[in-house]
Structures are given as C-alpha cells and as structure tokens.
Design a protein around this motif. Structure first.
Motif, PDB file in Angstrom:
ATOM      1  N   ILE A  61      -6.234  -4.958  11.090  1.00 31.46           N
ATOM      2  CA  ILE A  61      -5.743  -4.687  12.441  1.00 31.46           C
ATOM      3  C   ILE A  61      -4.554  -4.051  12.598  1.00 31.46           C
ATOM      4  O   ILE A  61      -3.858  -4.042  13.570  1.00 31.46           O
ATOM      5  N   GLY A  62      -4.126  -3.385  11.355  1.00 32.12           N
ATOM      6  CA  GLY A  62      -2.866  -2.843  11.315  1.00 32.12           C
ATOM      7  C   GLY A  62      -3.050  -1.841  10.056  1.00 32.12           C
ATOM      8  O   GLY A  62      -3.854  -1.729   9.214  1.00 32.12           O
ATOM      9  N   GLN A  67       0.609   3.959   3.595  1.00 33.63           N
ATOM     10  CA  GLN A  67      -0.384   3.132   2.884  1.00 33.63           C
ATOM     11  C   GLN A  67      -1.794   4.030   2.451  1.00 33.63           C
ATOM     12  O   GLN A  67      -2.667   3.987   1.759  1.00 33.63           O
ATOM     13  N   LEU A 111      -3.787  -4.525   3.196  1.00 32.20           N
ATOM     14  CA  LEU A 111      -4.993  -3.912   2.673  1.00 32.20           C
ATOM     15  C   LEU A 111      -4.479  -3.009   1.261  1.00 32.20           C
ATOM     16  O   LEU A 111      -5.485  -2.670   0.505  1.00 32.20           O
ATOM     17  N   HIS A 152       4.838  -6.311  10.502  1.00 32.82           N
ATOM     18  CA  HIS A 152       4.372  -6.035   8.815  1.00 32.82           C
ATOM     19  C   HIS A 152       4.248  -4.520   8.749  1.00 32.82           C
ATOM     20  O   HIS A 152       4.655  -4.001   7.684  1.00 32.82           O
ATOM     21  N   GLU A 153       3.812  -3.888   9.916  1.00 36.29           N
ATOM     22  CA  GLU A 153       3.575  -2.138   9.602  1.00 36.29           C
ATOM     23  C   GLU A 153       4.986  -1.706   9.678  1.00 36.29           C
ATOM     24  O   GLU A 153       5.052  -0.802   8.978  1.00 36.29           O
TER      25      GLU A 153
HETATM   26  O1  K2U Z   1      -0.688  -3.188   6.775  1.00 38.76           O
HETATM   27  C1  K2U Z   1      -1.741  -3.665   6.418  1.00 38.76           C
HETATM   28  O2  K2U Z   1      -2.119  -3.919   5.305  1.00 38.76           O
HETATM   29  C2  K2U Z   1      -2.875  -4.317   7.582  1.00 38.76           C
HETATM   30  C3  K2U Z   1      -2.833  -5.692   7.564  1.00 38.76           C
HETATM   31  C4  K2U Z   1      -1.889  -6.013   8.859  1.00 38.76           C
HETATM   32  C5  K2U Z   1      -1.634  -7.357   9.140  1.00 38.76           C
HETATM   33  C6  K2U Z   1      -1.186  -8.062   8.302  1.00 38.76           C
HETATM   34  C7  K2U Z   1      -0.780  -9.647   8.293  1.00 38.76           C
HETATM   35  C8  K2U Z   1      -0.927 -10.063   9.629  1.00 38.76           C
HETATM   36  C9  K2U Z   1      -1.362  -9.290  10.771  1.00 38.76           C
HETATM   37  C10 K2U Z   1      -1.706  -7.870  10.358  1.00 38.76           C
HETATM   38  C11 K2U Z   1      -4.255  -5.949   7.782  1.00 38.76           C
HETATM   39  O3  K2U Z   1      -4.779  -5.945   8.818  1.00 38.76           O
HETATM   40  S1  K2U Z   1      -4.599  -7.051   6.596  1.00 38.76           S
HETATM   41  C12 K2U Z   1      -6.044  -7.979   7.207  1.00 38.76           C
HETATM   42  C13 K2U Z   1      -5.479  -9.248   7.904  1.00 38.76           C
HETATM   43  C14 K2U Z   1      -5.775  -9.487   9.522  1.00 38.76           C
HETATM   44  C15 K2U Z   1      -5.054 -10.634  10.032  1.00 38.76           C
HETATM   45  C16 K2U Z   1      -4.350 -11.612   9.521  1.00 38.76           C
HETATM   46  C17 K2U Z   1      -4.035 -11.447   8.109  1.00 38.76           C
HETATM   47  C18 K2U Z   1      -4.615 -10.251   7.240  1.00 38.76           C
END
Ligand code: K2U
Ligand code: ZN
Length: 194
Positions: A61-62, A67, A111, A152-153
């Motif tokens: 979702i991000g 990355q 990710l 997070h991003e």
């Molecule tokens: O930046 C990334 O690795 C993308 C993450 C973003 C994210 C991490 C934690 C919480 C919200 C967003 C990926 O989308 S990991 C997949 C995910 C999705 C929802 C909740 C936890 C992990």
C-alpha cells in the motif's frame, strides 16, 4: 504494457511501465538520506508510475524510491480498501509539517523486509507538504492507515526502517533472517541461470 491515462483534454500514454526489483534489507541504499527531486519532469513521472506498478504487484500500500534503488525523495501510496476504487498518491519531496500529539500503534510490515511484522507507535495524524505528479505544491492531512503509511514511506527517504523502532536484539535477529533470505535467493538465481 501500454496504458492510457485519460485526463481532461489530454491523453498521456505510458509505454512500458515496469515492475522493478525491490531491494531487501540490509542494503546501504535503504539507509541513505535521499536527495530532493530537483524537477518533476517526465522522467520522475515515469519513475512514479513504475513505483505504483511495483507496489500494486507486490502487493503493498506504499513504496519509496530507495526501495527500488533510486535514492531520491519520492514516495507513492494507495491505501484504498479492496472493494474501494484505487486512490493512488504520488508525493515528491514530502515533508511532515505537523504531527498530532495523539499517537496510535499499528502493526507494520515492509516490502524490503518480507515476512516480518511488528507494532510501531506513531503520531495518529500528520500534515504533509509535497509536490504532486504535476509539480504542484500540495498540503494534505493524513489520518488512520494513510497516516501510518505516509510516515513509514517518509522514514524510507530518510534512511529509516520500521525495525529501527524495535529493540537492538529484535532488529539484529530480523537482519540475520534477511541476510539468510538474500543468500537463498542468490543461490536460487545462480541455479536457475545454470
Ligand atoms: O514501504 C513499504 O515497504 C510498503 C509497506 C507500507 C506500509 C507499511 C506498514 C503500514 C502501512 C503501510 C507495505 O505496504 S507492507 C504491506 C502492509 C500493508 C498494510 C499493513 C502492513 C503491511
Ligand atoms: Zn517499508
């Protein structure tokens, strides 16, 4: 794959959007404080489209540019639920300009750290100033999962991972697991290459 994005008055063809390889921790590119994007041009828009395609394919979702090995301050996100229309965001040079006192705890993954999840406490709401994919200055208020995701991003473009909020022991354990995963993936690729 050619995709047409129909915008009022113009059609922009995005020829050859690509799913890019996602870098796995530990990697120095994930620890760098990324440089700002100088100009939001076609090259940046194509990069953002590749990042969105890579994020959807993961699925996630991000995603932040470091990355996929590009150490620039560019992030994408789409926190829309499964049964909602997609809600893609492209944020260039994002900057948090306000944080709520109130915090919330969310289970996070990454990710670049596949299969690992941990609870992280962050401000519940943030206001973020950024340039959009047309280079226009925007300021947006994020709450809920979008607030967690955008923080997070933005951590990613500042060289920070969610495991940096964990204990040194837990962080070391996860890092060793990722080193093993990378070794196994490298062996698998070498075998496939014959
Ligand atoms: O930046 C990334 O690795 C993308 C993450 C973003 C994210 C991490 C934690 C919480 C919200 C967003 C990926 O989308 S990991 C997949 C995910 C999705 C929802 C909740 C936890 C992990
Ligand atoms: Zn991440």
């Amino acid at each position: 794959m050619v995709a047409a994005i129909v915008k009022p008055g113009r059609i922009a063809y995005i020829a050859g959007m690509a799913v890019r390889d996602i870098i796995i921790h530990p990697d120095p590119r994930l620890k760098k404080v990324c440089a700002p994007v100088e100009e939001v041009d076609e090259r940046i828009r194509r990069l953002a489209d590749d990042m969105l395609e890579t994020m959807y394919a993961a699925p996630g979702i991000g995603l932040a540019a470091p990355q996929i090995g590009v150490t620039r301050r560019l992030i994408v996100m789409d926190c829309a639920g499964k049964d909602e229309p997609p809600r893609p965001h492209v944020l260039v040079n994002p900057e948090i300009v306000w944080r709520s006192e109130e915090t919330n705890v969310h289970e996070e993954g990454c990710l670049s750290i596949p299969g690992e999840y941990a609870e992280v406490e962050r401000p519940a709401e943030v206001r973020v100033r950024y340039l959009d994919r047309d280079g226009q200055a925007q300021e947006r208020h994020f709450t809920g999962l979008e607030a967690t995701c955008v923080q997070h991003e933005i951590d990613h473009v500042n060289g920070r991972l969610f495991i940096d909020y964990l204990s040194p022991v837990r962080r070391r354990l996860i890092t060793e697991k990722m080193k093993k995963l990378k070794r196994e993936r490298a062996r698998g690729k070498a075998k496939a290459a014959g």
